[in-house]
Design a protein around this motif. Structure first.
Motif, PDB file in Angstrom:
ATOM      1  N   UNK A  39      61.530  43.032  53.281  1.00  0.00           N
ATOM      2  CA  UNK A  39      62.042  41.900  52.501  1.00  0.00           C
ATOM      3  C   UNK A  39      63.295  42.332  51.773  1.00  0.00           C
ATOM      4  N   UNK A  40      64.233  41.398  51.631  1.00  0.00           N
ATOM      5  CA  UNK A  40      65.510  41.715  50.978  1.00  0.00           C
ATOM      6  C   UNK A  40      66.014  40.481  50.259  1.00  0.00           C
ATOM      7  N   UNK A  41      66.649  40.710  49.108  1.00  0.00           N
ATOM      8  CA  UNK A  41      67.268  39.616  48.362  1.00  0.00           C
ATOM      9  C   UNK A  41      68.695  39.999  48.001  1.00  0.00           C
ATOM     10  N   UNK A  42      69.594  39.034  48.123  1.00  0.00           N
ATOM     11  CA  UNK A  42      70.991  39.196  47.727  1.00  0.00           C
ATOM     12  C   UNK A  42      71.372  37.979  46.905  1.00  0.00           C
ATOM     13  N   UNK A  43      71.842  38.197  45.679  1.00  0.00           N
ATOM     14  CA  UNK A  43      72.210  37.084  44.801  1.00  0.00           C
ATOM     15  C   UNK A  43      73.594  37.303  44.210  1.00  0.00           C
ATOM     16  N   UNK A  44      74.186  36.206  43.781  1.00  0.00           N
ATOM     17  CA  UNK A  44      75.508  36.232  43.157  1.00  0.00           C
ATOM     18  C   UNK A  44      75.445  35.335  41.931  1.00  0.00           C
ATOM     19  N   UNK A  45      75.424  35.957  40.748  1.00  0.00           N
ATOM     20  CA  UNK A  45      75.359  35.217  39.488  1.00  0.00           C
ATOM     21  C   UNK A  45      76.760  34.828  39.063  1.00  0.00           C
ATOM     22  N   UNK A  46      76.907  33.606  38.611  1.00  0.00           N
ATOM     23  CA  UNK A  46      78.205  33.138  38.122  1.00  0.00           C
ATOM     24  C   UNK A  46      78.667  33.988  36.952  1.00  0.00           C
ATOM     25  N   UNK A  47      79.903  34.489  37.049  1.00  0.00           N
ATOM     26  CA  UNK A  47      80.491  35.230  35.941  1.00  0.00           C
ATOM     27  C   UNK A  47      80.178  36.713  35.980  1.00  0.00           C
ATOM     28  N   UNK A  48      80.635  37.403  34.933  1.00  0.00           N
ATOM     29  CA  UNK A  48      80.438  38.842  34.814  1.00  0.00           C
ATOM     30  C   UNK A  48      79.977  39.152  33.386  1.00  0.00           C
ATOM     31  N   UNK A  49      79.900  40.417  33.074  1.00  0.00           N
ATOM     32  CA  UNK A  49      79.543  40.826  31.725  1.00  0.00           C
ATOM     33  C   UNK A  49      78.053  40.870  31.494  1.00  0.00           C
ATOM     34  N   UNK A  50      77.669  41.001  30.206  1.00  0.00           N
ATOM     35  CA  UNK A  50      76.272  41.198  29.841  1.00  0.00           C
ATOM     36  C   UNK A  50      75.346  40.058  30.284  1.00  0.00           C
ATOM     37  N   UNK A  51      75.738  38.762  30.125  1.00  0.00           N
ATOM     38  CA  UNK A  51      74.820  37.696  30.556  1.00  0.00           C
ATOM     39  C   UNK A  51      74.488  37.765  32.039  1.00  0.00           C
ATOM     40  N   UNK A  52      75.500  38.027  32.872  1.00  0.00           N
ATOM     41  CA  UNK A  52      75.247  38.129  34.312  1.00  0.00           C
ATOM     42  C   UNK A  52      74.361  39.326  34.613  1.00  0.00           C
ATOM     43  N   UNK A  53      74.621  40.450  33.954  1.00  0.00           N
ATOM     44  CA  UNK A  53      73.821  41.649  34.186  1.00  0.00           C
ATOM     45  C   UNK A  53      72.375  41.438  33.747  1.00  0.00           C
ATOM     46  N   UNK A  54      72.163  40.712  32.650  1.00  0.00           N
ATOM     47  CA  UNK A  54      70.804  40.441  32.188  1.00  0.00           C
ATOM     48  C   UNK A  54      70.049  39.584  33.197  1.00  0.00           C
ATOM     49  N   UNK A  55      70.733  38.604  33.778  1.00  0.00           N
ATOM     50  CA  UNK A  55      70.074  37.746  34.753  1.00  0.00           C
ATOM     51  C   UNK A  55      69.718  38.529  36.015  1.00  0.00           C
ATOM     52  N   UNK A  56      70.572  39.445  36.438  1.00  0.00           N
ATOM     53  CA  UNK A  56      70.236  40.255  37.609  1.00  0.00           C
ATOM     54  C   UNK A  56      68.985  41.099  37.342  1.00  0.00           C
ATOM     55  N   UNK A  57      68.796  41.513  36.094  1.00  0.00           N
ATOM     56  CA  UNK A  57      67.577  42.247  35.748  1.00  0.00           C
ATOM     57  C   UNK A  57      66.342  41.384  35.909  1.00  0.00           C
ATOM     58  N   UNK A  58      66.448  40.106  35.531  1.00  0.00           N
ATOM     59  CA  UNK A  58      65.326  39.176  35.704  1.00  0.00           C
ATOM     60  C   UNK A  58      65.031  38.983  37.186  1.00  0.00           C
ATOM     61  N   UNK A  59      66.080  38.845  37.997  1.00  0.00           N
ATOM     62  CA  UNK A  59      65.907  38.649  39.440  1.00  0.00           C
ATOM     63  C   UNK A  59      65.183  39.846  40.050  1.00  0.00           C
ATOM     64  N   UNK A  60      65.590  41.045  39.656  1.00  0.00           N
ATOM     65  CA  UNK A  60      64.946  42.253  40.179  1.00  0.00           C
ATOM     66  C   UNK A  60      63.455  42.250  39.857  1.00  0.00           C
ATOM     67  N   UNK A  61      63.116  41.909  38.612  1.00  0.00           N
ATOM     68  CA  UNK A  61      61.713  41.908  38.216  1.00  0.00           C
ATOM     69  C   UNK A  61      60.917  40.872  39.017  1.00  0.00           C
ATOM     70  N   UNK A  62      61.495  39.678  39.150  1.00  0.00           N
ATOM     71  CA  UNK A  62      60.807  38.624  39.899  1.00  0.00           C
ATOM     72  C   UNK A  62      60.587  39.051  41.342  1.00  0.00           C
ATOM     73  N   UNK A  63      61.592  39.646  41.954  1.00  0.00           N
ATOM     74  CA  UNK A  63      61.482  40.056  43.356  1.00  0.00           C
ATOM     75  C   UNK A  63      60.317  41.022  43.544  1.00  0.00           C
ATOM     76  N   UNK A  64      60.207  42.013  42.680  1.00  0.00           N
ATOM     77  CA  UNK A  64      59.133  42.990  42.837  1.00  0.00           C
ATOM     78  C   UNK A  64      57.775  42.449  42.392  1.00  0.00           C
ATOM     79  N   UNK A  65      57.776  41.423  41.557  1.00  0.00           N
ATOM     80  CA  UNK A  65      56.512  40.818  41.139  1.00  0.00           C
ATOM     81  C   UNK A  65      55.865  39.986  42.244  1.00  0.00           C
ATOM     82  N   UNK A  66      56.593  39.708  43.315  1.00  0.00           N
ATOM     83  CA  UNK A  66      56.031  38.899  44.403  1.00  0.00           C
ATOM     84  C   UNK A  66      55.450  39.777  45.513  1.00  0.00           C
ATOM     85  N   UNK A  67      55.141  41.019  45.208  1.00  0.00           N
ATOM     86  CA  UNK A  67      54.619  41.936  46.229  1.00  0.00           C
ATOM     87  C   UNK A  67      53.305  41.436  46.829  1.00  0.00           C
ATOM     88  N   UNK A  68      52.448  40.825  45.997  1.00  0.00           N
ATOM     89  CA  UNK A  68      51.163  40.345  46.506  1.00  0.00           C
ATOM     90  C   UNK A  68      51.353  39.234  47.534  1.00  0.00           C
TER      91      UNK A  68
END
Length: 219
Positions: free
Chosen positions: A29-58
């Motif tokens: 399984x693989x995920x590729x995302x592109x969050x609008x903008x840069x900086x801390x808000x975009x980086x924080x959202x990518x952290x949420x995406x990473x967590x969600x992706x790994x939480x769907x292991x079951x």
């Protein structure tokens, strides 16, 4: 399966994100995302995406489940933040690829004979102001010798000195050449060839947006 990633940010805190799982028995399984903008808000959202992706292991990272949970998590981000993304799952035993494309540039599946199948958008982009979000999880065959190219729009929107964008159609033409490469040509070499085409088009201009490229090969 062989997975090759190439990533070039245009800022220290960027909006592109890619992650994958490749186990011995579970589907890839693989995920590729592109969050609008840069900086801390975009980086924080990518952290949420990473967590969600790994939480769907079951659920073995079913693309529809992954994107639905990202949509739910996006309700907690500022209203001016949205993202596009593509999530794929490859069943090695059945030679199939499942995907959901949420407003992202089309992935390109390349057959050994040069045929290209576009993994077109099958859902809206992810935005917290959208009241309802529905996706269609699609299935395409992925056989030995097939390759899938995924990328963010920093690649197709790269501009030459005249302001013309590289574009999806030019990328399709360049990608078709992957089918002619010897099986001994490595993933990094294949991506380097693609990047070389873009660099020649832009006359070496620095990227104006983050660029992420993923190449998945079924060996």
């Amino acid at each position: 399966l062989e997975i090759t990633l190439d990533y070039e940010p245009c800022a220290e805190l960027c909006g592109d994100f890619c992650d994958y799982v490749l186990g011995d028995h579970a589907p890839c399984a693989l995920i590729l995302t592109d969050v609008c903008g840069h900086g801390a808000p975009a980086a924080m959202l990518t952290g949420i995406i990473k967590q969600v992706f790994h939480d769907t292991a079951l659920e073995e990272h079913a693309p529809g489940v992954v994107l639905q949970r990202i949509v739910a998590a996006s309700r907690r981000i500022p209203l001016d933040r949205h993202l596009t993304g593509v999530c794929v799952r490859i069943h090695r035993g059945s030679n199939t690829l499942e995907f959901v494309n949420a407003g992202h540039p089309p992935g390109l599946l390349v057959r050994p004979d040069g045929e290209i199948i576009r993994l077109e958008s099958s859902a809206p982009l992810v935005h917290p102001v959208l009241p309802d979000w529905h996706c269609e999880q699609r299935v395409v065959p992925m056989r030995p010798g097939d390759q899938v190219l995924l990328y963010t729009d920093g690649m197709t929107e790269a501009r030459n000195p005249d302001g013309e964008e590289f574009g999806v159609e030019r990328l399709v033409a360049v990608t078709r050449r992957l089918a002619a490469y010897s099986t001994e040509v490595t993933g990094p070499e294949r991506i380097a060839s693609l990047r070389g085409e873009v660099a020649a088009f832009t006359a070496g201009r620095p990227p104006e947006d983050d660029v992420t490229i993923v190449l998945i090969r079924r060996l």
